[in-house]
Scaffold this active site. Sequence first.
Site, PDB file in Angstrom:
ATOM      1  N   HIS A  54       0.984  -1.217   0.092  1.00 57.52           N
ATOM      2  CA  HIS A  54      -0.056  -0.042   0.005  1.00 57.52           C
ATOM      3  C   HIS A  54       0.997   1.204  -0.043  1.00 57.52           C
ATOM      4  O   HIS A  54       0.583   2.433  -0.351  1.00 57.52           O
ATOM      5  CB  HIS A  54      -1.024   0.127   1.205  1.00 57.52           C
ATOM      6  CG  HIS A  54      -2.133  -1.060   1.193  1.00 57.52           C
ATOM      7  ND1 HIS A  54      -1.817  -2.433   1.747  1.00 57.52           N
ATOM      8  CD2 HIS A  54      -3.408  -0.941   0.612  1.00 57.52           C
ATOM      9  CE1 HIS A  54      -2.906  -2.937   1.517  1.00 57.52           C
ATOM     10  NE2 HIS A  54      -3.502  -2.282   0.981  1.00 57.52           N
ATOM     11  N   ASP A 125      -3.591  -5.566  -8.398  1.00 54.89           N
ATOM     12  CA  ASP A 125      -3.862  -5.175  -7.195  1.00 54.89           C
ATOM     13  C   ASP A 125      -4.141  -3.791  -7.515  1.00 54.89           C
ATOM     14  O   ASP A 125      -4.118  -3.131  -8.639  1.00 54.89           O
ATOM     15  CB  ASP A 125      -3.030  -5.267  -6.395  1.00 54.89           C
ATOM     16  CG  ASP A 125      -3.345  -5.277  -4.808  1.00 54.89           C
ATOM     17  OD1 ASP A 125      -4.283  -4.840  -4.339  1.00 54.89           O
ATOM     18  OD2 ASP A 125      -2.572  -5.913  -3.850  1.00 54.89           O
TER      19      ASP A 125
END
Length: 173
Positions: A54, A125
Amino acid sequence: SNPNNPVIGVRSYGDDPDLVARFTARSVQGLLDGGVMCTAKHFPGHGDTDQDSHYHLAVSYRHWEHLDTREWIPFRTADVQDMIMVAHVALPYITGDMTPATLSRQIVSKILRDDLSFDGLVITDAMNMGAIADSYHSGEAAITALRAGCDLILMPADVPEAFDSVLKAVENG
């Protein structure tokens, strides 16, 4: 499988690849039986990293044999899977560089599709995660992921830029 992993932890069925594969296969089959399409994630394996994609590119410093006999076992349950999510994880000992798996033709097309014989959908992702958005423009990332063999681009940081870039690339052949 890495106790220093800051992001996967309880989001996984565990660190035993055979157990994870069994649970994955049964979970996927249950969802499919209920009419729900789902995705296995995070190929080529995010549990043995110590970075959170992230925020940063995650890196697995594992060789083929380790990945093949541990990390990739759950993904071999692909006979019941319609979709696999590719992670922003680099495999420098496999590819020779730090390209995230999401953008790597060698990882998506060669390993996942050819070597592991996966023929379902491949989704990235989230492309707005730091591992991608901090190093690539949205259009460049979307086009590179599609060229790598991904079918679906999840959450580009700049959707109009990604869309326009892909459209222009298609129009230009």
